[in-house]
Design a protein around this motif. Structure first.
Motif, mmCIF file in Angstrom:
data_model
loop_
_atom_site.group_PDB
_atom_site.id
_atom_site.type_symbol
_atom_site.label_atom_id
_atom_site.label_comp_id
_atom_site.label_asym_id
_atom_site.label_seq_id
_atom_site.Cartn_x
_atom_site.Cartn_y
_atom_site.Cartn_z
ATOM 1 N N UNK A 17 0.856 -1.187 0.000
ATOM 2 C CA UNK A 17 0.000 0.000 0.000
ATOM 3 C C UNK A 17 0.888 1.231 0.000
ATOM 4 N N UNK A 18 0.266 2.378 -0.154
ATOM 5 C CA UNK A 18 0.998 3.644 -0.088
ATOM 6 C C UNK A 18 1.111 4.057 1.375
ATOM 7 N N UNK A 19 2.213 3.705 1.994
ATOM 8 C CA UNK A 19 2.389 3.966 3.421
ATOM 9 C C UNK A 19 2.672 5.439 3.718
ATOM 10 N N UNK A 20 2.880 6.231 2.683
ATOM 11 C CA UNK A 20 3.071 7.672 2.880
ATOM 12 C C UNK A 20 1.744 8.374 3.163
ATOM 13 N N UNK A 21 0.668 7.737 2.786
ATOM 14 C CA UNK A 21 -0.660 8.301 3.015
ATOM 15 C C UNK A 21 -1.067 8.091 4.459
ATOM 16 N N UNK A 22 -1.806 9.030 4.996
ATOM 17 C CA UNK A 22 -2.334 8.860 6.343
ATOM 18 C C UNK A 22 -3.586 8.006 6.371
ATOM 19 N N UNK A 23 -4.034 7.568 5.202
ATOM 20 C CA UNK A 23 -5.247 6.762 5.088
ATOM 21 C C UNK A 23 -4.891 5.278 5.011
ATOM 22 N N UNK A 24 -5.801 4.404 5.457
ATOM 23 C CA UNK A 24 -5.487 2.969 5.485
ATOM 24 C C UNK A 24 -5.412 2.346 4.093
ATOM 25 N N UNK A 25 -4.407 1.475 3.918
ATOM 26 C CA UNK A 25 -4.205 0.639 2.718
ATOM 27 C C UNK A 25 -4.598 1.296 1.382
ATOM 28 N N UNK A 26 -4.131 2.502 1.175
ATOM 29 C CA UNK A 26 -4.331 3.145 -0.129
ATOM 30 C C UNK A 26 -3.506 2.416 -1.198
ATOM 31 N N UNK A 27 -3.951 2.466 -2.433
ATOM 32 C CA UNK A 27 -3.274 1.754 -3.518
ATOM 33 C C UNK A 27 -1.796 2.152 -3.583
ATOM 34 N N UNK A 28 -0.906 1.167 -3.718
ATOM 35 C CA UNK A 28 0.522 1.474 -3.794
ATOM 36 C C UNK A 28 0.886 2.095 -5.132
ATOM 37 N N UNK A 29 2.085 2.655 -5.200
ATOM 38 C CA UNK A 29 2.608 3.093 -6.487
ATOM 39 C C UNK A 29 2.854 1.870 -7.360
ATOM 40 N N UNK A 30 2.932 2.097 -8.668
ATOM 41 C CA UNK A 30 3.232 0.997 -9.585
ATOM 42 C C UNK A 30 4.572 0.362 -9.239
ATOM 43 N N UNK A 31 5.534 1.205 -8.844
ATOM 44 C CA UNK A 31 6.876 0.693 -8.526
ATOM 45 C C UNK A 31 6.845 -0.251 -7.326
ATOM 46 N N UNK A 32 6.096 0.111 -6.304
ATOM 47 C CA UNK A 32 6.021 -0.758 -5.125
ATOM 48 C C UNK A 32 5.280 -2.051 -5.457
ATOM 49 N N UNK A 33 4.215 -1.937 -6.231
ATOM 50 C CA UNK A 33 3.460 -3.120 -6.627
ATOM 51 C C UNK A 33 4.369 -4.078 -7.396
ATOM 52 N N UNK A 34 5.128 -3.542 -8.348
ATOM 53 C CA UNK A 34 6.057 -4.369 -9.130
ATOM 54 C C UNK A 34 7.061 -5.056 -8.203
ATOM 55 N N UNK A 35 7.640 -4.300 -7.283
ATOM 56 C CA UNK A 35 8.642 -4.846 -6.369
ATOM 57 C C UNK A 35 8.082 -5.995 -5.544
ATOM 58 N N UNK A 36 6.901 -5.797 -4.978
ATOM 59 C CA UNK A 36 6.309 -6.831 -4.124
ATOM 60 C C UNK A 36 5.883 -8.056 -4.925
ATOM 61 N N UNK A 37 5.311 -7.845 -6.104
ATOM 62 C CA UNK A 37 4.865 -8.987 -6.894
ATOM 63 C C UNK A 37 6.052 -9.797 -7.422
ATOM 64 N N UNK A 38 7.106 -9.126 -7.851
ATOM 65 C CA UNK A 38 8.298 -9.847 -8.310
ATOM 66 C C UNK A 38 8.849 -10.725 -7.190
ATOM 67 N N UNK A 39 8.921 -10.171 -5.994
ATOM 68 C CA UNK A 39 9.450 -10.925 -4.856
ATOM 69 C C UNK A 39 8.561 -12.117 -4.504
ATOM 70 N N UNK A 40 7.261 -11.985 -4.787
ATOM 71 C CA UNK A 40 6.323 -13.075 -4.509
ATOM 72 C C UNK A 40 6.227 -14.065 -5.659
ATOM 73 N N UNK A 41 6.967 -13.780 -6.746
ATOM 74 C CA UNK A 41 6.934 -14.689 -7.889
ATOM 75 C C UNK A 41 5.664 -14.605 -8.706
ATOM 76 N N UNK A 42 5.047 -13.432 -8.684
ATOM 77 C CA UNK A 42 3.819 -13.202 -9.453
ATOM 78 C C UNK A 42 4.157 -12.257 -10.593
ATOM 79 N N UNK A 43 3.914 -12.685 -11.828
ATOM 80 C CA UNK A 43 4.345 -11.852 -12.939
ATOM 81 C C UNK A 43 3.559 -12.041 -14.212
ATOM 82 N N UNK A 44 4.151 -11.607 -15.300
ATOM 83 C CA UNK A 44 3.494 -11.659 -16.604
ATOM 84 C C UNK A 44 3.203 -13.109 -16.988
ATOM 85 N N UNK A 45 2.063 -13.307 -17.606
ATOM 86 C CA UNK A 45 1.678 -14.635 -18.070
ATOM 87 C C UNK A 45 1.023 -15.505 -17.024
ATOM 88 N N UNK A 46 0.851 -14.991 -15.830
ATOM 89 C CA UNK A 46 0.229 -15.768 -14.756
ATOM 90 C C UNK A 46 -1.274 -15.535 -14.708
#
Length: 283
Positions: free
Chosen positions: A61-90
């Motif tokens: 999520x966007x932890x810079x926001x004072x609001x709960x679990x706001x959508x993350x930046x594309x960069x953070x989403x990419x980073x977390x999904x790559x680390x979880x092994x979730x990617x293109x073609x899945x």
């Protein structure tokens, strides 16, 4: 039982048949309201569908926001999904421990990032367990996987856009909270928020779209629920709720009906209820 569609909703039977597909990625996106007494990560560690990764809605999520679990930046989403092994073609399938609840939020988040091969498990983990299907307590081995995203800005709305839509009356603003919270007769679970709803919005409690077993109603049942709430499905829609989680169940239902012109108000009542200069309606 709703018809299987790997872009919106799949059954437990469908998932079991595809569980060993090499390009299937399964996500446990369980999340519960503060004060529920449930710990989604501890529950995942104790038992989950084989191969599932845990998707932490509060951290991805966007932890810079004072609001709960706001959508993350594309960069953070990419980073977390790559680390979880979730990617293109899945093919991604998301479930939660309540039936259909927080999983729909992650389904929406993937679509926000331009990924459409993603579905929610109909009935979630409770249905899977009730049917005696296999579970495990071991986390899967993760291998980095490349992922490309293309943020779909038309799928999300901010407070300025929602305020304009409320003033102009050119959208159906649909609130997924309980009737009592919508009317302002029940207190908000988050401290410091005013009670009531966005002026001109319609109330469609997310549970109205579900059967008692946590599965989603068929197209006829969904259309009847939207009609009963006074929602005109021919108009563009903005969904809202307490913090942008259950609103996504409305988006999932709208997608099941083949509707494309709908977005989610990410800040939802956690934001609107905080600002005294935004009008609030009651009743």
């Amino acid at each position: 039982m709703a018809e299987d569609d790997p872009k919106t909703l799949v059954s437990t039977g469908w998932l079991e048949r595809h569980l060993k597909d090499p390009d299937l990625r399964l996500l446990d996106a369980s999340w519960y309201m503060p004060g529920s007494g449930r710990d989604p990560k501890a529950e995942y560690d104790a038992a989950h569908i084989p191969g599932a990764r845990f998707f932490d809605i509060d951290e991805i999520a966007d932890l810079r926001s004072g609001l709960p679990h706001m959508a993350p930046t594309a960069e953070k989403f990419i980073s977390r999904m790559r680390a979880m092994g979730v990617g293109d073609g899945h093919q991604v399938v998301v479930y939660d421990g309540a039936g259909i609840y927080s999983a729909a939020r992650v389904w929406w988040l993937f679509r926000l990032m331009g990924k459409t091969d993603v579905a929610v498990l109909d009935g979630g983990f409770p249905k899977w367990q009730a049917e005696g299907r296999q579970v495990e307590d071991m986390a899967p081995i993760l291998r980095d996987r490349h992922i490309t995203v293309s943020r779909q800005a038309h799928l999300v709305r901010d407070v300025t856009q929602v305020a304009a839509a409320a003033k102009l009356g050119d959208h159906e603003i649909i609130d997924a909270r309980s009737p009592g919270r919508f009317a302002g007769t029940e207190p908000e679970p988050r401290p410091g928020l005013r009670s009531g709803h966005i002026p001109g919005s319609k109330n469609l409690h997310y549970a109205t779209l579900l059967h008692a077993d946590g599965t989603m109603k068929d197209a006829k049942g969904l259309r009847a629920a939207f009609a009963a709430a006074g929602v005109d499905l021919d108009r563009p829609a903005i969904t809202t709720c307490g913090s942008g989680v259950t609103a996504a169940i409305l988006n999932l239902a709208l997608a099941r009906l083949g509707k494309h012109d709908h977005a989610l108000y990410d800040g939802s009542w956690a934001e609107w209820g905080m600002y005294n200069d935004l009008k609030v309606a009651k009743g």
